[in-house]
Design a protein around this motif. Sequence first.
Motif, PDB file in Angstrom:
ATOM      1  N   TYR A 264      12.762  -6.724   3.996  1.00 10.83           N
ATOM      2  CA  TYR A 264      13.127  -5.799   2.920  1.00 10.83           C
ATOM      3  C   TYR A 264      14.613  -5.986   2.637  1.00 10.83           C
ATOM      4  O   TYR A 264      15.455  -5.701   3.486  1.00 10.83           O
ATOM      5  CB  TYR A 264      12.818  -4.374   3.359  1.00 10.83           C
TER       6      TYR A 264
ATOM      7  N   ASP B 234      -1.499  -2.951  -0.403  1.00 13.81           N
ATOM      8  CA  ASP B 234      -1.740  -2.391  -1.733  1.00 13.81           C
ATOM      9  C   ASP B 234      -1.091  -3.263  -2.802  1.00 13.81           C
ATOM     10  O   ASP B 234      -0.001  -2.977  -3.295  1.00 13.81           O
ATOM     11  CB  ASP B 234      -1.197  -0.969  -1.811  1.00 13.81           C
TER      12      ASP B 234
ATOM     13  N   VAL C 256      10.118  -7.972   0.160  1.00 15.40           N
ATOM     14  CA  VAL C 256      10.358  -6.985  -0.886  1.00 15.40           C
ATOM     15  C   VAL C 256      11.864  -6.870  -1.041  1.00 15.40           C
ATOM     16  O   VAL C 256      12.583  -6.700  -0.050  1.00 15.40           O
ATOM     17  CB  VAL C 256       9.761  -5.607  -0.524  1.00 15.40           C
TER      18      VAL C 256
ATOM     19  N   GLY D 289       3.509   0.694   1.093  1.00 12.64           N
ATOM     20  CA  GLY D 289       2.245   0.409   0.426  1.00 12.64           C
ATOM     21  C   GLY D 289       1.915  -1.068   0.428  1.00 12.64           C
ATOM     22  O   GLY D 289       0.780  -1.472   0.728  1.00 12.64           O
ATOM     23  N   LEU D 290       2.898  -1.897   0.120  1.00 13.35           N
ATOM     24  CA  LEU D 290       2.679  -3.345   0.114  1.00 13.35           C
ATOM     25  C   LEU D 290       2.392  -3.853   1.526  1.00 13.35           C
ATOM     26  O   LEU D 290       1.551  -4.740   1.715  1.00 13.35           O
ATOM     27  CB  LEU D 290       3.899  -4.046  -0.476  1.00 13.35           C
TER      28      LEU D 290
ATOM     29  N   PHE E 191      12.386   3.232  -2.874  1.00 16.93           N
ATOM     30  CA  PHE E 191      11.738   1.970  -2.535  1.00 16.93           C
ATOM     31  C   PHE E 191      10.879   1.980  -1.264  1.00 16.93           C
ATOM     32  O   PHE E 191       9.892   1.239  -1.188  1.00 16.93           O
ATOM     33  CB  PHE E 191      12.776   0.858  -2.434  1.00 16.93           C
TER      34      PHE E 191
ATOM     35  N   LEU F 299       0.352  -2.510  -6.585  1.00 14.54           N
ATOM     36  CA  LEU F 299       1.743  -2.210  -6.906  1.00 14.54           C
ATOM     37  C   LEU F 299       2.446  -3.370  -7.590  1.00 14.54           C
ATOM     38  O   LEU F 299       3.538  -3.201  -8.135  1.00 14.54           O
ATOM     39  CB  LEU F 299       2.498  -1.851  -5.618  1.00 14.54           C
TER      40      LEU F 299
ATOM     41  N   VAL G 196       7.605  -5.063  -8.771  1.00  9.95           N
ATOM     42  CA  VAL G 196       6.904  -3.981  -8.082  1.00  9.95           C
ATOM     43  C   VAL G 196       6.899  -2.770  -9.016  1.00  9.95           C
ATOM     44  O   VAL G 196       7.941  -2.385  -9.557  1.00  9.95           O
ATOM     45  CB  VAL G 196       7.591  -3.626  -6.752  1.00  9.95           C
ATOM     46  N   ASN G 197       5.734  -2.199  -9.199  1.00 13.57           N
ATOM     47  CA  ASN G 197       5.590  -1.067 -10.107  1.00 13.57           C
ATOM     48  C   ASN G 197       6.105   0.212  -9.457  1.00 13.57           C
ATOM     49  O   ASN G 197       5.356   1.031  -8.926  1.00 13.57           O
ATOM     50  CB  ASN G 197       4.125  -0.911 -10.519  1.00 13.57           C
ATOM     51  N   VAL G 198       7.418   0.326  -9.471  1.00 12.32           N
ATOM     52  CA  VAL G 198       8.103   1.477  -8.898  1.00 12.32           C
ATOM     53  C   VAL G 198       9.332   1.717  -9.770  1.00 12.32           C
ATOM     54  O   VAL G 198       9.891   0.771 -10.343  1.00 12.32           O
ATOM     55  CB  VAL G 198       8.501   1.183  -7.429  1.00 12.32           C
TER      56      VAL G 198
ATOM     57  N   ALA H 142       7.099   2.082  -1.632  1.00 13.65           N
ATOM     58  CA  ALA H 142       6.507   0.847  -2.147  1.00 13.65           C
ATOM     59  C   ALA H 142       6.436  -0.210  -1.049  1.00 13.65           C
ATOM     60  O   ALA H 142       5.444  -0.948  -0.946  1.00 13.65           O
ATOM     61  CB  ALA H 142       7.323   0.333  -3.329  1.00 13.65           C
TER      62      ALA H 142
END
Length: 257
Positions: free
Chosen positions: A64, A144, A97, A139-140, A133, A147, A118-120, A136
Amino acid sequence: MLLTVVADYGTGDLAFAEVRQRLALLLPEADVAAIPVPPFDTVSAGFCVAQLVFGEGPADRVVYANVAPRQDADDPREDNAGERLVAARLDSGVLVVGVAAGASLSFLAAEGVPLRAVNVPDAGSQFRSRDVFPAAVAGLARGDDDLLGEAVTVAPAPERAVAYTDGYGNLKTTWYDAPAEVGATVRVRIGQAEVEAVVSDGVFTVPAGTLSFAPGSSGWAGRSCYELFARGGNAAELFGNPASGTRVEIVPPKGRG
């Protein structure tokens, strides 16, 4: 799960602790590690991301990256908006990410890793890496992929430049080939500083007190990153502690070029 946070908050900064707490809440099974880079230094961040992603490690690891200088636009920004969050899931299983700022993801893109938005939200908090963040990322990490959005392109990585300065003052660069034959002495210019270095095939294959320019311990895709290493000294100090992204040039001998 190993989750490594590459960010410019500063060693021991409260921000790292807050982000780690948030990630521990959302991903309690993750072993979270923190890697600091200098403020706004997207080149160092991108180098660290690539080294961690392409190096050996568990397949379920997550990297990240958040170095977000918000320099993609000079106009006033509403609601603390900044560069967008993007992600990539490699064939190896590794998830990346990160904020698409500067060169933070450029080394990945250079190796053909497809990046997707990323849909955030990219706004809503000055401290998006804590408040926006992490959900997300979690979730990833749990698979998921709903996203993920459209493909994203990023700026190219700097060529023949300083990429990262390690704790010993070794300057890791984006030179991937020798600038001259092994054993040759070359004059290296970084910024305003010029220092002689011996081209070698290993950083320790020079006498103490000598600066070597040799394949170092970092690299990926079958290539080693050349490194300026002052045996018994500090290469970064010799060159005035250059910032990542600064060009590394070989000065032609007098009378040539």
